[in-house]
Design a protein around this motif. Sequence first.
Motif, PDB file in Angstrom:
ATOM      1  N   GLY A 270       0.843  -1.186   0.000  1.00  0.00           N
ATOM      2  CA  GLY A 270       0.000   0.000   0.000  1.00  0.00           C
ATOM      3  C   GLY A 270       0.876   1.232   0.000  1.00  0.00           C
ATOM      4  O   GLY A 270       0.466   2.298  -0.401  1.00  0.00           O
TER       5      GLY A 270
ATOM      6  N   ASN B  39     -11.587  11.270  -6.692  1.00  0.00           N
ATOM      7  CA  ASN B  39     -10.461  10.894  -5.833  1.00  0.00           C
ATOM      8  C   ASN B  39     -10.976  10.218  -4.570  1.00  0.00           C
ATOM      9  O   ASN B  39     -11.940  10.676  -3.968  1.00  0.00           O
ATOM     10  CB  ASN B  39      -9.653  12.120  -5.405  1.00  0.00           C
ATOM     11  CG  ASN B  39      -8.914  12.744  -6.578  1.00  0.00           C
ATOM     12  OD1 ASN B  39      -9.033  13.924  -6.832  1.00  0.00           O
ATOM     13  ND2 ASN B  39      -8.168  11.945  -7.299  1.00  0.00           N
ATOM     14  N   GLY B  40     -10.317   9.156  -4.210  1.00  0.00           N
ATOM     15  CA  GLY B  40     -10.670   8.499  -2.949  1.00  0.00           C
ATOM     16  C   GLY B  40     -11.921   7.645  -3.026  1.00  0.00           C
ATOM     17  O   GLY B  40     -12.420   7.181  -2.012  1.00  0.00           O
ATOM     18  N   GLY B  42     -12.160   4.701  -4.387  1.00  0.00           N
ATOM     19  CA  GLY B  42     -11.867   3.281  -4.229  1.00  0.00           C
ATOM     20  C   GLY B  42     -11.419   2.570  -5.499  1.00  0.00           C
ATOM     21  O   GLY B  42     -11.330   1.348  -5.526  1.00  0.00           O
ATOM     22  N   GLU B 160      -5.404   4.697 -14.141  1.00  0.00           N
ATOM     23  CA  GLU B 160      -5.270   6.009 -14.769  1.00  0.00           C
ATOM     24  C   GLU B 160      -4.167   6.021 -15.835  1.00  0.00           C
ATOM     25  O   GLU B 160      -3.218   6.791 -15.753  1.00  0.00           O
ATOM     26  CB  GLU B 160      -5.029   7.074 -13.700  1.00  0.00           C
ATOM     27  CG  GLU B 160      -6.044   6.904 -12.584  1.00  0.00           C
ATOM     28  CD  GLU B 160      -6.287   8.139 -11.764  1.00  0.00           C
ATOM     29  OE1 GLU B 160      -5.725   9.196 -12.093  1.00  0.00           O
ATOM     30  OE2 GLU B 160      -7.068   8.043 -10.804  1.00  0.00           O
ATOM     31  N   HIS B 192     -10.913   9.530 -13.666  1.00  0.00           N
ATOM     32  CA  HIS B 192     -11.747  10.440 -12.884  1.00  0.00           C
ATOM     33  C   HIS B 192     -12.991  10.848 -13.647  1.00  0.00           C
ATOM     34  O   HIS B 192     -13.983  11.233 -13.082  1.00  0.00           O
ATOM     35  CB  HIS B 192     -10.994  11.749 -12.601  1.00  0.00           C
ATOM     36  CG  HIS B 192      -9.877  11.597 -11.669  1.00  0.00           C
ATOM     37  ND1 HIS B 192      -8.662  12.175 -11.854  1.00  0.00           N
ATOM     38  CD2 HIS B 192      -9.792  10.900 -10.528  1.00  0.00           C
ATOM     39  CE1 HIS B 192      -7.870  11.841 -10.863  1.00  0.00           C
ATOM     40  NE2 HIS B 192      -8.525  11.071 -10.059  1.00  0.00           N
TER      41      HIS B 192
HETATM   42  N1  LIG Z   1      -2.871   2.511   2.236  1.00  0.00           N
HETATM   43  C1  LIG Z   1      -3.943   3.167   2.685  1.00  0.00           C
HETATM   44  N2  LIG Z   1      -4.066   3.466   3.991  1.00  0.00           N
HETATM   45  C2  LIG Z   1      -5.153   4.105   4.455  1.00  0.00           C
HETATM   46  N3  LIG Z   1      -6.176   4.489   3.706  1.00  0.00           N
HETATM   47  C3  LIG Z   1      -6.116   4.238   2.391  1.00  0.00           C
HETATM   48  C4  LIG Z   1      -5.000   3.568   1.815  1.00  0.00           C
HETATM   49  N4  LIG Z   1      -5.211   3.450   0.486  1.00  0.00           N
HETATM   50  C5  LIG Z   1      -6.410   4.013   0.256  1.00  0.00           C
HETATM   51  N5  LIG Z   1      -6.953   4.492   1.391  1.00  0.00           N
HETATM   52  C6  LIG Z   1      -8.279   5.138   1.511  1.00  0.00           C
HETATM   53  O1  LIG Z   1      -9.227   4.378   0.810  1.00  0.00           O
HETATM   54  C7  LIG Z   1     -10.095   5.202   0.068  1.00  0.00           C
HETATM   55  C8  LIG Z   1     -10.051   4.810  -1.394  1.00  0.00           C
HETATM   56  O2  LIG Z   1      -8.782   5.106  -1.915  1.00  0.00           O
HETATM   57  P1  LIG Z   1      -8.307   4.741  -3.369  1.00  0.00           P
HETATM   58  O3  LIG Z   1      -6.859   5.017  -3.457  1.00  0.00           O
HETATM   59  O4  LIG Z   1      -8.765   3.383  -3.711  1.00  0.00           O
HETATM   60  O5  LIG Z   1      -9.103   5.805  -4.246  1.00  0.00           O
HETATM   61  P2  LIG Z   1      -8.970   6.160  -5.788  1.00  0.00           P
HETATM   62  O6  LIG Z   1     -10.337   6.089  -6.348  1.00  0.00           O
HETATM   63  O7  LIG Z   1      -7.930   5.346  -6.441  1.00  0.00           O
HETATM   64  O8  LIG Z   1      -8.523   7.674  -5.721  1.00  0.00           O
HETATM   65  P3  LIG Z   1      -7.589   8.503  -6.740  1.00  0.00           P
HETATM   66  O9  LIG Z   1      -8.473   8.962  -7.830  1.00  0.00           O
HETATM   67  O10 LIG Z   1      -7.119   9.627  -5.905  1.00  0.00           O
HETATM   68  O11 LIG Z   1      -6.489   7.607  -7.189  1.00  0.00           O
HETATM   69  C9  LIG Z   1      -9.665   6.618   0.346  1.00  0.00           C
HETATM   70  O12 LIG Z   1     -10.504   7.140   1.336  1.00  0.00           O
HETATM   71  C10 LIG Z   1      -8.273   6.504   0.867  1.00  0.00           C
HETATM   72  O13 LIG Z   1      -8.022   7.500   1.816  1.00  0.00           O
END
Ligand SMILES: Nc1ncnc2c1ncn2[C@@H]1O[C@H](COP(=O)(O)OP(=O)(O)OP(=O)(O)O)[C@@H](O)[C@H]1O
Lengths: 273, 314
Positions: A270, B39-40, B42, B160, B192
Amino acid sequence: MSLYLRQIGAVLRLEMRKTFLSRRGWWVYLLAFGPVFLTGMHWLIESARHGGRHSIGEDTLVFAGIFHFYYLRLGIFFGCVGVFSNLFRGEVLEKTLHYYYLTPLRREVLVAGKYLAGLLSATVLWVGSTAISFMLIGRHFGAAYNDYVFHGPGLGQLGSYCLVAALACAGYGAVFLMSGLFFRNPMIPAAVVMVWENINPFLPAFLKKISVIFYLKNLCPVEIPIPPPFNVMVIDADPAPFWVAVPGLLAVTLILLAYAALSARSTEIGYSE
Amino acid sequence: MSDNLITFANVSRFYGEVLGINNVSLSIPPGVTSLVGPNGSGKTTLMNLMTGLIRPTEGEIRVLGIAPNDPGRLCRAVGYCAQFDAFPKGLSGYQFVYSFLLMHGFEPAECGRRTLAALEMVGMMEARNRPVAAYSKGMRQRARLAQAIAHDPQVLVLDEPLNGLDPLARAEAIALFQQWGKAGKHVIVSSHILHEVDRISDQVILLSQGYVVAEGQIQSVRGEVKDQPMQILVRCSRPNQLAARLFIENHVVEAKLHTNGKEILLRTRDADGFYLLLNRIVLDSGIEVESVSPADDDVNSVYQYLIGGEGAAI
Ligand SMILES: Nc1ncnc2c1ncn2[C@@H]1O[C@H](COP(=O)(O)OP(=O)(O)OP(=O)(O)O)[C@@H](O)[C@H]1O
Ligand SMILES: [Mg+2]
């Protein structure tokens, strides 16, 4: 089986390329070069003075001291912290470990490959440094020292020192490869292990055996007298003979590696804090 | 259990207290699938789960019938171009792709052949012997893409992948994704913005705050979006008069006057139409509008964000 060997070879190849290029490890080279520099200066100064104020015997005793207190307890110790704890931790910091985890490598194979790569560079560095320093320290005696090395006990001692240096790399390597899987800051486990190794003489016999120094100190060819306040406190449990010390150390190493392989299997990628 | 699908069965993943994804059930057939969300939401979590980099807190995942904790089998079937823009030190583009191919156990000559083929495919032949450290962002992106496809996986997971690519490289990359999708591979792409990938997707999965909010073929997802009423908050001088006009035009579904007499909360099924109508009413009646803002931070506003203004154009 041949697949595993080929995979280990592939990991070794990539790791060697990275290790030797890594600027993160510059201070490890410095640690290894230190005694070479000192013994080299000793040679130059003594040759310039022409006056033999000490004997070959004294120089070999000095070397025994350097080896025991510098190489074993500081140089190789921290050298292994530098090389091995970065094998996994460094890749987590650089966010590159997932490339390995996305190949069909078994995690055990990855641990083995990385360990061998670290071992190869650490051994080359420290056995090399040990051998060069050993050859330099009595160099100023000229032919007499050659005689001591090649027709006297010298070669045997050199062999033992090199073996101990290599075993120290193997043992500490396993310790710090494993700690690199668990700790972000390598100096925390380094400090813990350092304290553990230094209280080793005062530990009960059973705990003594979980140690790298314990097995190696008796393999050193020239004994150094323990200064008075300490010699009474040392509970000198049966000093391990050669045929116990070497397999004992290798067993400790293998147990640590097996544990590292097990935890590498459950490691997630991660790269979070 | 089909060997031709990527399946998630009630999968949740928490990072300590933080929700990554919650109770996701999916079944992804071959073709191009887009994961879309802010963002965020998942996206990366979902991708890391299906490539075995992280494990689910609950639920079960199968990729073409393979459990993700079996790297020996999974990683031959899956190629993942992750979001991390990092490389092992001191390698050229060629060495980078080649080094990791070796770990699949191919013969060196075979690795060389595959490396060149992959670099050729992403248009990196010229720069292949230069150090990765000297690459531009777009070149690094392409080198990582080449690394992900070099072992010819059945499933391609690309986080991405269009980031940092110029329009030409973007078009080329999109053409590649379509080509792979047509060839029967699973191509999973995150973004996104929906309209960046909707033309090429056979299906889309919309994510918001760890939930799958819509899933399916692009037309049906759009239909779902159209049917979702949206709340809009308007601050203006004569809100009751505005409400009356809107009801005459038979446009809003619901209107709530705020007790302060300054605000009105409206629900509409057609935000674009509503904005046009509001303009007209303001011009006609001289109502002074102080502010207009979307009032919900739930699924609806996510839809609006994802789909953008021209959502209805398809
Ligand atoms: N290693 C981690 N430790 C703690 N929280 C995490 C970790 N990885 C992701 N998260 C949390 O999980 C949620 C989903 O994150 P994720 O990275 O899957 O989003 P994403 O859709 O890929 O976002 P982005 O568009 O920014 O890449 C977010 O709230 C993030 O803060
Ligand atoms: Mg992401």
